[in-house]
Design a protein around this motif. Sequence first.
Motif, PDB file in Angstrom:
ATOM      1  N   GLY A 206       0.808  -1.222   0.000  1.00 21.41           N
ATOM      2  CA  GLY A 206       0.000   0.000   0.000  1.00 21.41           C
ATOM      3  C   GLY A 206       0.840   1.270   0.000  1.00 21.41           C
ATOM      4  N   GLN A 207       0.164   2.419  -0.109  1.00 21.60           N
ATOM      5  CA  GLN A 207       0.861   3.715  -0.062  1.00 21.60           C
ATOM      6  C   GLN A 207       1.267   4.030   1.382  1.00 21.60           C
ATOM      7  N   LYS A 208       2.297   4.864   1.528  1.00 26.06           N
ATOM      8  CA  LYS A 208       2.818   5.237   2.859  1.00 26.06           C
ATOM      9  C   LYS A 208       3.001   3.976   3.712  1.00 26.06           C
ATOM     10  N   PHE A 211      -2.079   2.882   5.430  1.00 24.02           N
ATOM     11  CA  PHE A 211      -3.389   3.483   5.682  1.00 24.02           C
ATOM     12  C   PHE A 211      -3.170   4.930   6.110  1.00 24.02           C
ATOM     13  N   PHE A 212      -4.145   5.809   5.822  1.00 24.36           N
ATOM     14  CA  PHE A 212      -4.004   7.207   6.219  1.00 24.36           C
ATOM     15  C   PHE A 212      -4.669   7.405   7.579  1.00 24.36           C
ATOM     16  N   LEU A 213      -3.866   7.151   8.606  1.00 24.80           N
ATOM     17  CA  LEU A 213      -4.380   7.200   9.977  1.00 24.80           C
ATOM     18  C   LEU A 213      -4.740   8.615  10.404  1.00 24.80           C
ATOM     19  N   LEU A 234     -13.571  11.883  -3.345  1.00 31.16           N
ATOM     20  CA  LEU A 234     -12.481  11.996  -4.318  1.00 31.16           C
ATOM     21  C   LEU A 234     -11.142  11.736  -3.639  1.00 31.16           C
ATOM     22  N   PHE A 235     -10.232  11.087  -4.331  1.00 24.28           N
ATOM     23  CA  PHE A 235      -8.932  10.670  -3.773  1.00 24.28           C
ATOM     24  C   PHE A 235      -9.197   9.723  -2.596  1.00 24.28           C
ATOM     25  N   CYS A 236      -9.984   8.695  -2.885  1.00 22.60           N
ATOM     26  CA  CYS A 236     -10.556   7.873  -1.807  1.00 22.60           C
ATOM     27  C   CYS A 236      -9.581   6.865  -1.218  1.00 22.60           C
ATOM     28  N   TYR A 237      -8.459   6.571  -1.919  1.00 25.48           N
ATOM     29  CA  TYR A 237      -7.516   5.521  -1.506  1.00 25.48           C
ATOM     30  C   TYR A 237      -8.300   4.237  -1.188  1.00 25.48           C
ATOM     31  N   THR A 238      -8.151   3.649   0.009  1.00 25.56           N
ATOM     32  CA  THR A 238      -8.803   2.359   0.265  1.00 25.56           C
ATOM     33  C   THR A 238     -10.191   2.508   0.899  1.00 25.56           C
ATOM     34  N   GLY A 239     -10.714   3.746   0.855  1.00 28.43           N
ATOM     35  CA  GLY A 239     -12.124   3.912   1.193  1.00 28.43           C
ATOM     36  C   GLY A 239     -12.439   4.314   2.623  1.00 28.43           C
ATOM     37  N   GLY A 240     -11.477   4.886   3.322  1.00 29.63           N
ATOM     38  CA  GLY A 240     -11.727   5.333   4.699  1.00 29.63           C
ATOM     39  C   GLY A 240     -13.004   6.161   4.806  1.00 29.63           C
ATOM     40  N   PHE A 241     -13.074   7.260   4.079  1.00 31.99           N
ATOM     41  CA  PHE A 241     -14.252   8.132   4.171  1.00 31.99           C
ATOM     42  C   PHE A 241     -15.510   7.441   3.637  1.00 31.99           C
ATOM     43  N   VAL A 256     -13.555   7.733  -5.905  1.00 30.47           N
ATOM     44  CA  VAL A 256     -12.684   7.884  -7.079  1.00 30.47           C
ATOM     45  C   VAL A 256     -11.220   7.940  -6.646  1.00 30.47           C
ATOM     46  N   ASP A 257     -10.379   7.144  -7.300  1.00 27.14           N
ATOM     47  CA  ASP A 257      -8.932   7.216  -7.084  1.00 27.14           C
ATOM     48  C   ASP A 257      -8.256   6.785  -8.382  1.00 27.14           C
ATOM     49  N   SER A 258      -7.049   7.319  -8.603  1.00 28.40           N
ATOM     50  CA  SER A 258      -6.334   6.961  -9.832  1.00 28.40           C
ATOM     51  C   SER A 258      -5.563   5.653  -9.678  1.00 28.40           C
ATOM     52  N   SER A 259      -5.508   5.128  -8.458  1.00 34.67           N
ATOM     53  CA  SER A 259      -4.765   3.886  -8.241  1.00 34.67           C
ATOM     54  C   SER A 259      -5.712   2.686  -8.281  1.00 34.67           C
ATOM     55  N   ARG A 260      -5.428   1.774  -9.235  1.00 39.03           N
ATOM     56  CA  ARG A 260      -6.303   0.610  -9.390  1.00 39.03           C
ATOM     57  C   ARG A 260      -6.263  -0.285  -8.144  1.00 39.03           C
ATOM     58  N   CYS A 284     -11.849   4.022 -11.020  1.00 41.08           N
ATOM     59  CA  CYS A 284     -10.428   4.298 -11.163  1.00 41.08           C
ATOM     60  C   CYS A 284     -10.305   5.398 -12.218  1.00 41.08           C
ATOM     61  N   ALA A 285     -10.078   6.624 -11.778  1.00 42.76           N
ATOM     62  CA  ALA A 285     -10.099   7.764 -12.702  1.00 42.76           C
ATOM     63  C   ALA A 285      -9.353   8.946 -12.084  1.00 42.76           C
ATOM     64  N   ASP A 286      -9.071   9.929 -12.910  1.00 39.98           N
ATOM     65  CA  ASP A 286      -8.513  11.178 -12.399  1.00 39.98           C
ATOM     66  C   ASP A 286      -9.653  11.933 -11.699  1.00 39.98           C
ATOM     67  N   ALA A 287      -9.379  12.372 -10.473  1.00 40.34           N
ATOM     68  CA  ALA A 287     -10.442  12.970  -9.656  1.00 40.34           C
ATOM     69  C   ALA A 287     -11.009  14.239 -10.292  1.00 40.34           C
ATOM     70  N   ALA A 288     -10.125  15.095 -10.811  1.00 35.07           N
ATOM     71  CA  ALA A 288     -10.597  16.361 -11.391  1.00 35.07           C
ATOM     72  C   ALA A 288     -11.443  16.089 -12.632  1.00 35.07           C
TER      73      ALA A 288
HETATM   74  N1  SAH Z   1      -8.707   9.978   1.656  1.00 30.29           N
HETATM   75  C1  SAH Z   1      -7.826   8.848   1.690  1.00 30.29           C
HETATM   76  C2  SAH Z   1      -6.353   9.207   1.539  1.00 30.29           C
HETATM   77  C3  SAH Z   1      -6.032   9.966   0.275  1.00 30.29           C
HETATM   78  S1  SAH Z   1      -4.349   9.922  -0.161  1.00 30.29           S
HETATM   79  C4  SAH Z   1      -8.084   8.048   2.963  1.00 30.29           C
HETATM   80  O1  SAH Z   1      -8.849   8.511   3.815  1.00 30.29           O
HETATM   81  O2  SAH Z   1      -7.499   6.970   3.118  1.00 30.29           O
HETATM   82  C5  SAH Z   1      -4.406  10.550  -1.773  1.00 30.29           C
HETATM   83  C6  SAH Z   1      -4.943   9.562  -2.828  1.00 30.29           C
HETATM   84  O3  SAH Z   1      -5.030  10.291  -4.054  1.00 30.29           O
HETATM   85  C7  SAH Z   1      -4.067   8.361  -3.114  1.00 30.29           C
HETATM   86  O4  SAH Z   1      -4.834   7.191  -2.938  1.00 30.29           O
HETATM   87  C8  SAH Z   1      -3.689   8.501  -4.605  1.00 30.29           C
HETATM   88  O5  SAH Z   1      -3.681   7.260  -5.292  1.00 30.29           O
HETATM   89  C9  SAH Z   1      -4.792   9.384  -5.122  1.00 30.29           C
HETATM   90  N2  SAH Z   1      -4.495  10.212  -6.293  1.00 30.29           N
HETATM   91  C10 SAH Z   1      -3.366  10.886  -6.600  1.00 30.29           C
HETATM   92  N3  SAH Z   1      -3.542  11.631  -7.720  1.00 30.29           N
HETATM   93  C11 SAH Z   1      -4.826  11.418  -8.130  1.00 30.29           C
HETATM   94  C12 SAH Z   1      -5.612  11.916  -9.201  1.00 30.29           C
HETATM   95  N4  SAH Z   1      -5.122  12.785 -10.069  1.00 30.29           N
HETATM   96  N5  SAH Z   1      -6.901  11.508  -9.297  1.00 30.29           N
HETATM   97  C13 SAH Z   1      -7.420  10.628  -8.417  1.00 30.29           C
HETATM   98  N6  SAH Z   1      -6.716  10.124  -7.380  1.00 30.29           N
HETATM   99  C14 SAH Z   1      -5.430  10.517  -7.236  1.00 30.29           C
END
Ligand code: SAH
Length: 401
Positions: A206-208, A211-213, A234-241, A256-260, A284-288
């Motif tokens: 995983g990233q870091k 988990f984003f504690l 948006l930028f949901c990572y493993t779905g905490g929120f 939505v997250d760009s990481s599959r 799996c997409a760009d958030a913007a």
């Molecule tokens: N909210 C998350 C943590 C987010 S960390 C939680 O609560 O766990 C930032 C996330 O943004 C990472 O998962 C990364 O893969 C994703 N990310 C980076 N650039 C992105 C982009 N352009 N579009 C969508 N997701 C992106």
Amino acid sequence: MSVHPTIYLKKGREDSLKRFHPWVFSGAVERMEGSPVAGDVVSVRSSSGEFLACGHYQKDSICVRILSFDSPELPKNFWYERLQAAYDARKASRLVGNRDTTCYRLVCGEGDDLPGLIIDIYGGTAVVQCHSVGMFRSRSEITDALRQVYGIGLDAVYDKSSGTAPFGRNNESSDGYLWRSANYDPSSYKECLEYGHRFFVDWEKGQKTGFFLDQRENRRLVEKYASGRNVLNLFCYTGGFSVYALAGGAKHVDSVDSSRSAISMLERNIELNGFGKGSSEAFCADAADFLNCSPDGRYDMLVLDPPAFAKHRAALPNALKAYRHLNASAISKAASGSFIFTFSCSQVVDHDAFALSVFSAAASVGRRVKIVDRLNQPADHPVNIYHPEGEYLKGLALYVE
Ligand code: SAH
């Protein structure tokens, strides 16, 4: 004379150390006695020879990270004492021995008087992440101290420093277990609880540290306000929120997250918490791009938690622009009566700068927006009062009329 190599500061440059700031910048150094290599413990003295502190040396713009203001050498039980103090602080904030929350940050760098060191606890596994050569070279002392502090409560210590320890091209670091108990089976240990919600955490891939504690308390707030809402995470990572929003009674959550791999883990976490596929969809997409393509008014709760847009000061103007664009787009798309939870984890963007970029975002869109909460990093990510730079996570909860 001290037995360690010694750094003498330029005249008048001792003030910040006297105020317990834990960094020595290379520009403050007058001369060096001895020839330390990266990671050595060095003493720091004023130009007149007064002892100030000792810490890890590194040939960098921050050339000493202070470990002690008390003595030129680290006492024998240094690591145990620091880790025990960090543990006691987590115990005081009810994170240790908590049946509903089994993951937390034990050591938060300067915030725990251990610059360059992060340790996250996931059940019985401690994940160590070193951001300095000195910490990397101290991994065996750190592992011993962790075992001393936790006793039988610790099953394994995993090193996740390959992406963070600054070795440049001669990277000596590769991730792996520094210690594990005889019957440790990583696959059975990777599920953690946060406020009773179940999360699968993969510290190896995983990233870091997995988990984003740092978002624990902010996720609670999302849970509190989510009832009946259409949520976009948006930028949901493993779905905490997303998990908290569903637990709070959200009607539907799009994530939505760009990481599959993050998305597949999110799907697993949604299922783990017993939420059906009907109420949640992951993309799996760009958030913007996703936000720009979504119809106006579809969502009445949005979470924006992007990665750090500015990793250093030079990137600040572009980062502020990026926060402004993202927030303007979210504010313009939000249904009337929406909540927006918007964050920045860029250390160089302070609360005021972030609030200003969200303010200009709102003004550019022209909607009526109220700040209903100011959000922060939690108790297990403490800020050393002498090191305000440690405050990196900031956010706003907005209500869009
Ligand atoms: N909210 C998350 C943590 C987010 S960390 C939680 O609560 O766990 C930032 C996330 O943004 C990472 O998962 C990364 O893969 C994703 N990310 C980076 N650039 C992105 C982009 N352009 N579009 C969508 N997701 C992106």
